[in-house]
Each structure stands twice: as structure tokens, then as C-alpha cells.
Design a protein around this motif. Structure first.
Motif, PDB file in Angstrom:
ATOM      1  N   ASN A  42       0.824  -1.209   0.000  1.00  0.00           N
ATOM      2  CA  ASN A  42       0.000   0.000   0.000  1.00  0.00           C
ATOM      3  C   ASN A  42       0.859   1.260   0.000  1.00  0.00           C
ATOM      4  N   ALA A  43       1.960   1.218   0.763  1.00  0.00           N
ATOM      5  CA  ALA A  43       2.858   2.373   0.811  1.00  0.00           C
ATOM      6  C   ALA A  43       3.469   2.634  -0.563  1.00  0.00           C
TER       7      ALA A  43
ATOM      8  N   TYR B 144       1.363   4.721  -2.795  1.00  0.00           N
ATOM      9  CA  TYR B 144       1.272   6.140  -2.446  1.00  0.00           C
ATOM     10  C   TYR B 144       2.626   6.843  -2.486  1.00  0.00           C
TER      11      TYR B 144
ATOM     12  N   MET C 218       6.037   5.568  -1.952  1.00  0.00           N
ATOM     13  CA  MET C 218       7.192   5.236  -1.123  1.00  0.00           C
ATOM     14  C   MET C 218       8.456   5.051  -1.957  1.00  0.00           C
TER      15      MET C 218
ATOM     16  N   ALA D 218      -5.510   1.977   4.310  1.00  0.00           N
ATOM     17  CA  ALA D 218      -4.442   2.763   3.697  1.00  0.00           C
ATOM     18  C   ALA D 218      -4.989   4.035   3.053  1.00  0.00           C
TER      19      ALA D 218
ATOM     20  N   ASN E 159      -3.783   7.664   4.314  1.00  0.00           N
ATOM     21  CA  ASN E 159      -3.051   8.480   3.353  1.00  0.00           C
ATOM     22  C   ASN E 159      -3.553   9.922   3.318  1.00  0.00           C
TER      23      ASN E 159
ATOM     24  N   TRP F 172       2.192   7.801   2.934  1.00  0.00           N
ATOM     25  CA  TRP F 172       2.648   6.416   3.059  1.00  0.00           C
ATOM     26  C   TRP F 172       3.408   6.182   4.364  1.00  0.00           C
TER      27      TRP F 172
END
Length: 482
Positions: free
Chosen positions: A68-69, A72, A74, A192, A196, A207
């Protein structure tokens, strides 16, 4: 013929057996006739399964939120490419697999409430630091630490439950706590998205807050586990003395002879390492853990149903073979289909077939290993070997293979075929060993007991009880569940 457990004689010459008596296993002065079995089991369920399910949900959330990070930004912020990202995913699984055996031994010696809480605290801190890291090297180091800390949870929970429930009750409980992973899979994306929205707060990207908030919540749950988690039946605070005796007696009546206590000896680990069941179980469990399919709710429902049926019928071999067969069909369709609706149907078919094999396989292995230390080692080896294949699954579904992912589906199909073969072999060999024991081929020499089948190669013991405690599932009176 084999000497059955009903002819047990008490022996106090062995310190380990004396220890078992001191834990109240055979205390005739304790009257347990007033114990309400259904009510007490329900109370045990409430004190064990829900909290363990929450811990496993956090385990999956924290392990998977790196995906998920990445969505967004990472990888962009840390200036890492796709290959470096895959390496960061892969390095997690090696310590995760290798640390499971020592972790399970430590859990038995140091108490579940303390050891599991310690592991959670470490991985919670590691997860929080994911939100602070600012370079590739730091990310890889944290992934290794996370793998070490999370390693002990899954095998530890399964082993812990096996110390509370009979073999015919374990599958349902394992299935229920395991389904929390499906909830984590369905829930993590929504969580997430919400977190976010904190993008920019504290001069941190969204993230980073995914890692920080989920990590801090894990740390809080780790501290709470010190008081919420009970240890083993002989020390549980929510049971009175009569209930403790009742729980331990019923476990020993179910061929869990070590339920009342067992002194650690390295030979128990050696027994696990030299037992063919351990090695065959590793390959069987490997396939069961290669799971990354999306219909989480459907998988959750089927998993609980299969766990319930497995406990009620005791036919875990037939269940495994049926599930793997259905999984073969599902992945063959995925490998050959070029129709999105047909492929989507195959995903549901594969999910319903393969996902439930995890708790069913684990319960099957656990029910066929006696001796608390040997069982903890066997479960850790089986699950650890399976989890190391997460390093494989992190790399076989490549972006260049989209949208049909032939290579990934082909490799998983091969693993499913291996699982089918191993389940069949496990069943045949267990059945053959039961037949040999029925024929008296494994009978030990028991002093003072006439038995024409007894042979020196099977060991010489002062009493049947001593043979049970020393040999565990290798004792002639132990029967494997099929």
C-alpha cells in the motif's frame, strides 16, 4: 498385541513423570464431575481465539502494508527502483522462515504471554520505523528485523492452541484465527486510503503514516498481551484448580500425554528433525501458503466450513486431497483461459480450494505429533519451510507478464501438484504405520507385562506411562489421525 493406555500403571521413578503428577494430571482426589464441558470450552474459546485472531490480523496488516505504501509513492520518495523494491520484499522471508523453530522453543520455555508480547513489541517498533526510514539500506534492514520478529507468531499460535484443544477440536479454532488474514487482506486497502489522507501532517508523506500508525497500534497490543494472553492450562488464571485438572486430563485422554508438563530435552528437537512426518509436512504446507488471491470473504467462509468439517469427520487427508484437486482445476483454468469472466471464476475456485488447506494441513500435522517440544519444533519447521517460499511468490508475478501471468500461475500449479502428492503420501504412510502398530510390530518391552509381540528394538521401559512420555507419537499405543 499392543498394551493400551487403559492399562497404565503409575510410576514415580522418573523425575519427568513425577513432574507430570505434580501438575495434577492424575490427581484422584480432585473431583471434576461437576465441570460443564460445553460452558468451559466456550470460556476457553473466548480467552484464546479472539485475541489470537486480532494478533494475526495485525501480523498480516503490518507485513503487507508495504504494498500500500508503494502505491502512495514510497519507492519514489526513497529513490528505489523496482528491483530494489522486490529485494526488500524478498529479504523479509528468510529470517521469517529460519527463526520459527528457535522461536517456538523459546515460547514453550518463556511462556506465550511474554514471548508473543515481546515479538509483537519488536515488530511494532520495526514497523513504526518504516515510516521514518529515508534510504534503501535502512528499508532492507528493517525488513530483515520485521521478518525475525514476526516469525514466531503463526507457528506459535498454532502450537499454543494445540496445548489447549483436543485433536478433534483444533481445526476449527485454527481456521477461525487464520481467517483474520483474509479480513486483513480486504481491510488493508481501505485503511491505507484513510491514513493516506494525513499526507503532509508533521511534514511526512501519507505512506509514512501508514507504517507509523499501524506500528504504534501493534506496540499497544503487545503491551496489552502481557495481561490478556493466558499461558498453558496448568497455569491459566481464568481456570480454577478443578478446571485445570479437567482440561489436562481430557488432553491426555486424547493422546496428548505431555499436557501436564514436559521438561525440555534436546532429544525432542532431534526426534522432530529425524521424523519423516516433519519433512513430508514441510512440502505439504509449502503449497498451502502460496496464497495471494482476492476473494477474501469467500475464502474466509469456506475456510471456517472446512475447519468445522475436518474436526467433525477427522478425515483431513480426504479433505486435503479434494481441496488440492479443486485447486489444480482452478489454476489450470487460470493458466489456459483468455476470458476475463472465466479467469475470475477460476480465482474463486482456486481460493476456495487452496486457502482452507492451510489450517487443515496444520491441524493434521499437529494432531499426529505428540510431545509438546517435538510438536512445537515440527510445526515451526513445517510452517517455516512453507513461508520461505514467500520469497518465490514475491518474484514470480512479474509486471511484464500481465495480464495473464503464465509463469506465476504455472509455478503455483506445480506447487499444488506437489501438495496433492504429499497429502496422498502422508495419508498412505500414516495408515501403514497404524496397521503395523495394530499388528504389534511397534510394541515395547514393559517390565512386568507379558506381551509376545514386544521387542527390544522398540525400547524397554519400567511402565506403559514411561513409554508414553518418552516416545510420544512413536509409542505403540499412539494412533495417527487420517
Amino acid at each position: 498385541m499392543s498394551v493400551k493406555s487403559g492399562s497404565l500403571e503409575k510410576d514415580t521413578s522418573d523425575p519427568e513423570i513425577v513432574s507430570v503428577h505434580q501438575h495434577g494430571v492424575y490427581r484422584p482426589e480432585v473431583d471434576t464431575s461437576g465441570v460443564d464441558e460445553r460452558r468451559l470450552l466456550r470460556r476457553i474459546d473466548w480467552h484464546t481465539v479472539p485475541w489470537l485472531a486480532l494478533l494475526y490480523l495485525l501480523n498480516f496488516l503490518d507485513r503487507g502494508n508495504i504494498g500500500n505504501a508503494k502505491l502512495y509513492g514510497m519507492t519514489t520518495d526513497l529513490h528505489i527502483n523496482n528491483t530494489q523494491y522486490l529485494i526488500a520484499l524478498t529479504v523479509f522471508f528468510f529470517p521469517y522462515a529460519l527463526f520459527e523453530l528457535p522461536s517456538n522453543v523459546a515460547l514453550k520455555k518463556l511462556r506465550p504471554s511474554r514471548w508473543l508480547a515481546f515479538l509483537m513489541f519488536v515488530w511494532g517498533v520495526a514497523m513504526t520505523l518504516h515510516g521514518i526510514v529515508d534510504n534503501y539500506g535502512g528499508l532492507v534492514g528493517l525488513r530483515i528485523l520485521l521478518g525475525l520478529a514476526e516469525a514466531g507468531l503463526y507457528p506459535g499460535i498454532v502450537y499454543y492452541l494445540s496445548c489447549w484443544y483436543k485433536r478433534s477440536e483444533l481445526g476449527t479454532r485454527v481456521a477461525i484465527f487464520f481467517t483474520s488474514a483474509t479480513i486483513a487482506g480486504a481491510f488493508s486497502g481501505f485503511l491505507a486510503v484513510a491514513i493516506n489522507k494525513m499526507d503532509g501532517i508533521g511534514e511526512k508523506p501519507g505512506w509514512a503514516w501508514i507504517f507509523i500508525l499501524e506500528g504504534l497500534f501493534t506496540v499497544c497490543c503487545a503491551v496489552a498481551s502481557l495481561w490478556i494472553l493466558q499461558d498453558f492450562p496448568d497455569t491459566a488464571r481464568f481456570l480454577n484448580e478443578t478446571e485445570r485438572v479437567w482440561v489436562i486430563r481430557r488432553l491426555q485422554a486424547d493422546s496428548k500425554f505431555s499436557a501436564g508438563g514436559e521438561t525440555f530435552k534436546f532429544k525432542y528437537i532431534k526426534q522432530s528433525l529425524t521424523d519423516w512426518k516433519t519433512w513430508l509436512a514441510r512440502y505439504e504446507a509449502t503449497t498451502a501458503n502460496l496464497l495471494s488471491v482476492p476473494p477474501y470473504v469467500w475464502s474466509c467462509l469456506v475456510t471456517v466450513i472446512v475447519g468445522f468439517v475436518g474436526d467433525r469427520t477427522g478425515k483431513r487427508a480426504y479433505i486435503n486431497i479434494t481441496l488440492f484437486s479443486t485447486g489444480l482445476v482452478g489454476y489450470i483454468i487460470l493458466l489456459t483461459s483468455r476470458s476475463p469472466p472465466l479467469s475470475y471464476f477460476a480465482v474463486f475456485l482456486a481460493a476456495a480450494a487452496i486457502y482452507p488447506t492451510v489450517p487443515n494441513s496444520v491441524a493434521w500435522v499437529s494432531s499426529n505429533v505428540e510431545g509438546s517440544y517435538k510438536r512445537s519444533a515440527t510445526l515451526a519447521l513445517a510452517i517455516g519451510w512453507a513461508n520461505i517460499n514467500g520469497a518465490v511468490t514475491s518474484n514470480i508475478y512479474r509486471s511484464e507478464d500481465a495480464p495473464w501471468y503464465r509463469m506465476g500461475h504455472g509455478i503455483v500449479l506445480a506447487y499444488i501438484a506437489i501438495g496433492w502428492i504429499c497429502s496422498l503420501a502422508f495419508y498412505i504412510m500414516l495408515r501403514r504405520e497404524n496397521a503395523r502398530r495394530d499388528a504389534g510390530e511397534r510394541d515395547e518391552i514393559i517390565e512386568g507385562v507379558e506381551n509376545k509381540h514386544a521387542h527390544e528394538r522398540n525400547g524397554r521401559f519400567a511402565s506403559v506411562e514411561e513409554a508414553r512420555m518418552e516416545k510420544g507419537d512413536e509409542w505403540s499405543g499412539f494412533r495417527y489421525s487420517l
